[in-house]
Design an enzyme around this catalytic site. Structure first.
Site, PDB file in Angstrom:
ATOM      1  CG  ASP A  59     -11.173  -0.912   9.372  1.00  0.00           C
ATOM      2  OD1 ASP A  59     -10.729   0.054   8.302  1.00  0.00           O
ATOM      3  OD2 ASP A  59     -11.282  -1.815   9.128  1.00  0.00           O
ATOM      4  CG  ASN A  84       3.557   4.444   7.453  1.00  0.00           C
ATOM      5  OD1 ASN A  84       3.689   4.651   6.671  1.00  0.00           O
ATOM      6  ND2 ASN A  84       2.913   3.637   8.405  1.00  0.00           N
ATOM      7  CE1 TYR A 149      -0.430   2.592  -2.743  1.00  0.00           C
ATOM      8  CE2 TYR A 149       1.096   3.007  -4.331  1.00  0.00           C
ATOM      9  CZ  TYR A 149       0.914   2.597  -2.789  1.00  0.00           C
ATOM     10  OH  TYR A 149       1.824   3.114  -2.317  1.00  0.00           O
ATOM     11  CB  ALA A 151      -6.531   8.286  -8.592  1.00  0.00           C
ATOM     12  CB  ALA A 152      -5.351   6.768  -3.459  1.00  0.00           C
ATOM     13  CE  LYS A 153      -0.031   5.719  -1.057  1.00  0.00           C
ATOM     14  NZ  LYS A 153       0.071   6.480   0.594  1.00  0.00           N
ATOM     15  CB  ILE A 182       9.608   0.670   0.936  1.00  0.00           C
ATOM     16  CG1 ILE A 182       9.445   2.026   0.348  1.00  0.00           C
ATOM     17  CG2 ILE A 182      10.119   0.523   2.061  1.00  0.00           C
ATOM     18  CD1 ILE A 182       8.648   3.229   1.653  1.00  0.00           C
TER      19      ILE A 182
END
Ligand SMILES: NC(=O)c1ccc[n+]([C@@H]2O[C@H](COP(=O)([O-])OP(=O)(O)OC[C@H]3O[C@@H](n4cnc5c(N)ncnc54)[C@H](OP(=O)(O)O)[C@@H]3O)[C@@H](O)[C@H]2O)c1
Length: 261
Positions: A59, A84, A149, A151-153, A182
């Site tokens: 984890d 990934n 999401y 913000a993180a990316k 995807i």
């Protein structure tokens, strides 16, 4: 860079994109250290006969998972790290639990930075090495319903570019790839319904995996998968107001799908 004989750590290897990417990399001649949280799902990854691989349950939002991955990567002789693993949480920020927001930031941004930092002393000693960060279109075209999401990316994109510039005089290449939607389990039915409503294209994991392998093989540092997403990423960079206006027109539909019943 050379994939035949490369030794690759792939996180999120048991996910929808990861398991297909693992196969593509194995077909290109790479040896694989495949990580994920679910050991049973890791054991079900379908690899070509004769592939040199190891499985590791970890984890990555915990220090122990980072440490065990780094230790295994060094023993494995890794020269490529593919960040990934990821999670998403579709919904309006005002309706989200803070724990979910934290999980999104920790998994999609904190973990790849921490794992990369911990493995860098090893990678910089390799004659040829790479860090590949799997971002998202939403990292360049931040989207309503995906605030944490996005913000993180976006953070992962900034991290990738800064690190590439920091390592420009080293043997380590830094690759950032931003796929559009995807067809994988990360997208729950509400996201699939939204994509259908908005007419947003969804790629197969096979197409995205082939794109990532080609980027690695051909030393391409930055890639957006899909058009018009690539165009909107460019447009958002210099005229975000225009993108604000365009997405304003989609907001009612996004809210309809994102709002909790
Ligand atoms: N699918 C899309 O529409 C899309 C679009 C653009 C970008 N991406 C990005 O593509 C990457 C792969 O996503 P996917 O579509 O393959 O999603 P997925 O099928 O849900 O797979 C996610 C993977 O991440 C792993 N993971 C999640 N939390 C983790 C943690 N705390 N520690 C270690 N591993 C963890 C999961 O392992 P377990 O199952 O064992 O927990 C799983 O292997 C992600 O970075 C995602 O953001 C996806």
């Amino acid at each position: 860079m050379q994939l035949k004989g490369a030794r690759i750590v792939l996180t999120g290897a048991n996910g929808g994109l990861g398991r297909v990417l693992a196969r593509e990399l194995a077909n290109a001649g790479a040896a694989l250290l495949l990580t994920g949280r679910d050991p049973a799902a890791l054991a079900r990854i379908d690899l070509p006969a004769g592939c040199d691989y190891q499985l590791l349950q970890a984890d990555l939002t915990h220090g122990g998972g980072i440490d065990s991955t780094v230790q295994a990567a060094r023993s494995f002789g890794a020269n490529i790290l593919i960040n990934n693993a990821g999670v998403a949480n579709f919904g309006l920020l005002a309706e989200q639990d803070w724990n979910d927001v934290e999980r999104i930031l920790a998994t999609n941004l904190g973990a790849p930075i921490r794992l990369t930092q911990a493995l860098l002393p090893w990678l910089t000693q390799q004659p040829e090495a790479a860090v590949v960060n799997i971002g998202s279109t939403f990292g360049s075209v931040p989207f309503a319903g995906f605030t944490a999401y996005s913000a993180a990316k976006a953070g992962l994109r900034g991290f990738s570019q800064a690190l590439r510039r920091e390592l420009a005089d080293s043997t380590v290449r830094v690759i950032h790839v931003a796929p559009r939607a995807i067809d994988t389990p990360i997208n729950p039915p509400a996201v699939r319904a939204l994509n259908r409503t908005l007419g947003s294209a969804t790629d197969s994991p096979e197409l995205v995996a082939r794109h990532i392998v080609a980027m690695l093989a051909n030393d391409v540092a930055e890639g957006h998968i899909g058009f018009p997403e690539r165009f909107f990423a460019w447009l958002n960079g210099f005229a975000p107001g225009l993108v604000d206006q365009g997405l304003r027109g989609k907001l009612a539909k996004i809210k309809q799908h994102a709002t909790k019943a």
